[in-house]
Design a protein around this motif. Structure first.
Motif, PDB file in Angstrom:
ATOM      1  N   HIS A 149      10.806  22.918  18.707  1.00  0.00           N
ATOM      2  CA  HIS A 149       9.522  23.615  18.629  1.00  0.00           C
ATOM      3  C   HIS A 149       8.340  22.648  18.642  1.00  0.00           C
ATOM      4  O   HIS A 149       7.204  23.044  18.358  1.00  0.00           O
ATOM      5  N   PRO A 206      14.227  27.224  11.399  1.00  0.00           N
ATOM      6  CA  PRO A 206      12.796  26.920  11.346  1.00  0.00           C
ATOM      7  C   PRO A 206      12.089  27.715  10.251  1.00  0.00           C
ATOM      8  O   PRO A 206      12.502  28.825   9.895  1.00  0.00           O
ATOM      9  N   ARG A 208       8.233  29.119   9.582  1.00  0.00           N
ATOM     10  CA  ARG A 208       6.994  29.351  10.328  1.00  0.00           C
ATOM     11  C   ARG A 208       5.824  29.660   9.398  1.00  0.00           C
ATOM     12  O   ARG A 208       5.995  30.197   8.311  1.00  0.00           O
ATOM     13  N   ASP A 209       4.647  29.316   9.873  1.00  0.00           N
ATOM     14  CA  ASP A 209       3.399  29.665   9.207  1.00  0.00           C
ATOM     15  C   ASP A 209       2.441  30.144  10.284  1.00  0.00           C
ATOM     16  O   ASP A 209       2.090  29.375  11.194  1.00  0.00           O
ATOM     17  N   GLY A 211       3.127  31.947  12.724  1.00  0.00           N
ATOM     18  CA  GLY A 211       3.816  31.890  14.007  1.00  0.00           C
ATOM     19  C   GLY A 211       4.262  30.515  14.437  1.00  0.00           C
ATOM     20  O   GLY A 211       5.154  30.380  15.282  1.00  0.00           O
ATOM     21  N   ASP A 212       3.655  29.474  13.885  1.00  0.00           N
ATOM     22  CA  ASP A 212       4.002  28.111  14.269  1.00  0.00           C
ATOM     23  C   ASP A 212       5.113  27.572  13.366  1.00  0.00           C
ATOM     24  O   ASP A 212       5.114  27.821  12.157  1.00  0.00           O
ATOM     25  N   VAL A 213       6.034  26.826  13.942  1.00  0.00           N
ATOM     26  CA  VAL A 213       7.080  26.184  13.146  1.00  0.00           C
ATOM     27  C   VAL A 213       6.470  24.989  12.429  1.00  0.00           C
ATOM     28  O   VAL A 213       5.970  24.055  13.065  1.00  0.00           O
ATOM     29  N   GLN A 242       7.995  31.917   4.485  1.00  0.00           N
ATOM     30  CA  GLN A 242       6.943  32.359   5.396  1.00  0.00           C
ATOM     31  C   GLN A 242       6.068  33.432   4.759  1.00  0.00           C
ATOM     32  O   GLN A 242       4.843  33.428   4.931  1.00  0.00           O
TER      33      GLN A 242
END
Length: 250
Positions: A149, A206, A208-209, A211-213, A242
């Protein structure tokens, strides 16, 4: 910052001094620091003394030097790593209670997997990772998740570079690594038997925060241990982390 005759700045030299410390080298003399940082003896002794005066380094009764508590204090103020660790720790404890092996949290940092936290049981199996330690991205389950990612530029750089083997089963072929990264993105997890030590299997997912890993959550199991239960626990924990990160931003 003023440059030295060699052209490096004071900041460059201070960073080189701090980088001489590691998980396996926590105490040094000023002379050893100077040699390892590539600094003249007089410069090393002067900068070390200034860093000791500021609290970024500490000197013991034998005049040996270690990283200072003030450096740790400043690093944690407003740190995104601290926020992530605080959000993850309760869920890591749940995973640890179920799996009773090593449970780890890693982030992508300067082209490596940097481990922010690790929980272990007394009877946990082999594991070379340490808190604040790094591993190559291609050579661990956490690293594979982070690399899958990562920005395309970093992926290309890793795929184009020599892939060093940490064990006979570390992925060292670029085509195999590219295929593995695609599978990680497709499946949302990775199981990596023997990638660091042949007696162990890494399982990672993963975190995520928005949507981003932002991290990889993993466990290190004995080689023949079942992976379905630990994977289920990791995926549930990642969702919990998350949710906490999302709530913190409201």
């Amino acid at each position: 910052m003023a440059n030295s005759p060699s052209g490096d700045s004071v900041t460059d030299r201070v960073v080189r001094i701090l980088e001489t410390f590691g998980t396996d080298r926590t105490v040094q003399t000023a002379a050893q620091i100077g040699r390892r940082a590539g600094l003249p003896s007089s410069t090393a002794h002067r900068l070390v003394a200034e860093l000791v005066d500021s609290g970024l380094l500490e000197r013991d009764d034998e005049h040996r030097v270690r990283l200072g508590m003030r450096l740790w204090e400043l690093a944690l103020r407003g740190s995104t790593a601290l926020r992530l660790r605080q959000a993850a720790l309760p869920f890591m404890e749940h995973v640890q209670a179920r799996v009773r092996e090593h449970t780890q949290l890693a982030v992508l940092e300067q082209g490596a997997a940097l481990f922010l936290e690790r929980l272990s049981s007394p009877a946990s199996g082999a594991n070379i990772t340490r808190i604040a330690g790094r591993l190559p991205l291609h050579a661990s389950s956490s690293g594979l998740v982070l690399l899958a990612h990562a920005p395309a530029e970093l992926q290309k750089a890793v795929l184009a570079s020599p892939l060093v083997a940490l064990s006979p089963e570390t992925i060292t072929d670029a085509a195999t690594l590219r295929r593995t990264l695609a599978e990680v993105r497709r499946d949302g997890w990775v199981i990596a038997p023997g990638s660091i030590e042949v007696v162990s299997t890494g399982v990672a997912v993963p975190v995520r925060d928005r949507g981003d890993v932002v991290a990889a959550l993993s466990v290190v199991l004995p080689r023949e241990a079942p992976t379905a239960g630990p994977l289920e626990a990791l995926r549930a924990a990642a969702v919990g982390i998350q949710n906490v990160l999302a709530a913190d931003r409201r």
